[in-house]
Design a protein around this motif. Sequence first.
Motif, PDB file in Angstrom:
ATOM      1  N   LEU A 186       0.839  -1.199   0.000  1.00  0.00           N
ATOM      2  CA  LEU A 186       0.000   0.000   0.000  1.00  0.00           C
ATOM      3  C   LEU A 186       0.874   1.249   0.000  1.00  0.00           C
ATOM      4  O   LEU A 186       0.628   2.209  -0.748  1.00  0.00           O
ATOM      5  N   GLU A 243       2.562   1.522  -3.447  1.00  0.00           N
ATOM      6  CA  GLU A 243       1.633   1.995  -4.482  1.00  0.00           C
ATOM      7  C   GLU A 243       1.410   3.499  -4.357  1.00  0.00           C
ATOM      8  O   GLU A 243       1.314   4.209  -5.356  1.00  0.00           O
ATOM      9  N   TYR A 244       1.340   3.979  -3.135  1.00  0.00           N
ATOM     10  CA  TYR A 244       1.172   5.415  -2.910  1.00  0.00           C
ATOM     11  C   TYR A 244       2.371   6.172  -3.483  1.00  0.00           C
ATOM     12  O   TYR A 244       2.221   7.198  -4.162  1.00  0.00           O
ATOM     13  N   MET A 255      -5.607   0.857  -3.518  1.00  0.00           N
ATOM     14  CA  MET A 255      -6.047  -0.257  -2.676  1.00  0.00           C
ATOM     15  C   MET A 255      -6.104  -1.566  -3.450  1.00  0.00           C
ATOM     16  O   MET A 255      -5.570  -2.591  -3.015  1.00  0.00           O
ATOM     17  N   ALA A 276      -2.586  -2.729  -4.539  1.00  0.00           N
ATOM     18  CA  ALA A 276      -1.838  -3.264  -3.395  1.00  0.00           C
ATOM     19  C   ALA A 276      -2.344  -4.645  -3.013  1.00  0.00           C
ATOM     20  O   ALA A 276      -1.565  -5.550  -2.702  1.00  0.00           O
TER      21      ALA A 276
END
Length: 284
Positions: free
Chosen positions: A24, A27-28, A157, A160
Amino acid sequence: MLDIILDTLLDSVRLLPFLFLSYLAMEYLEHKAGERMQSTIRKSGKCGPVIGSILGAFPQCGFSAAASNLYAGRIITLGTLLSIYLSTSDEMLPILISENAGLSMILKLLGTKIVIGMIAGFLIDAVVNRFFIKKEREPEIEHLCEQHNCHCDEGIMKSALHHTLEIFIYLLIVSFILNILIAIIGEDFLANLVQNRLIVGEVLAGIVGLIPNCAASVIITQLYLKGILGAGAMVSGLLVGAGVGILVLLRVNDRPKENAGIIFLLYTVGVTAGIVVELLGITF
């Protein structure tokens, strides 16, 4: 066999929340900084190996693949490409985090990969790159993530979660096979096959690293954490492992001999560095 299955499931399931949180966060980072990082590497020039090795250490969607495209168009140098390949951590980082490997070990390992990537990149540019042809038309890079199973368009989301489940399956398979082998022939015997044999472990780990997907870094990291691979062999495998970058290079760079030379360089640098790490007794 029932005990092996239960142990494998329990060991893998307990990692799920840590894997998900790691992906997560990554990915951010990818969604916020991915384009800027690619732009930076495009403009890196002679400093390419420095910037490439640093940016390559951050796991993100398609970065080694993007580097392959940029090299095929002669936007970046051969040294910069190799520095990115060598420093790319792929699935190593989330697995180390989920296994609670410790910040010191993670930073030392990332630092080692970055330094080796920088040195190799500058040496390659100085000695080898002058034999390669100059800048050409850049291939199309759009939709790169979608083409290589990065699922960047699914949202942070969902993407991830997809990565977490994919690596969870790899972990299940690798752990199950290792647990069976350990139960049959013993962990000490497995470790002695590679740990106490200089060069053999590094050569074999480098071959595993050539697997062109995330399975390579999963296997090598797990083998090290279980005490089966030594530090030198782990470094060899993780340096050679460039994720999907090699696959993309083979597709977009229509020069088979050159591609073979790049793969040979990557393997040679990775294995040599691993042997040096083992000889110096460096630990993580």
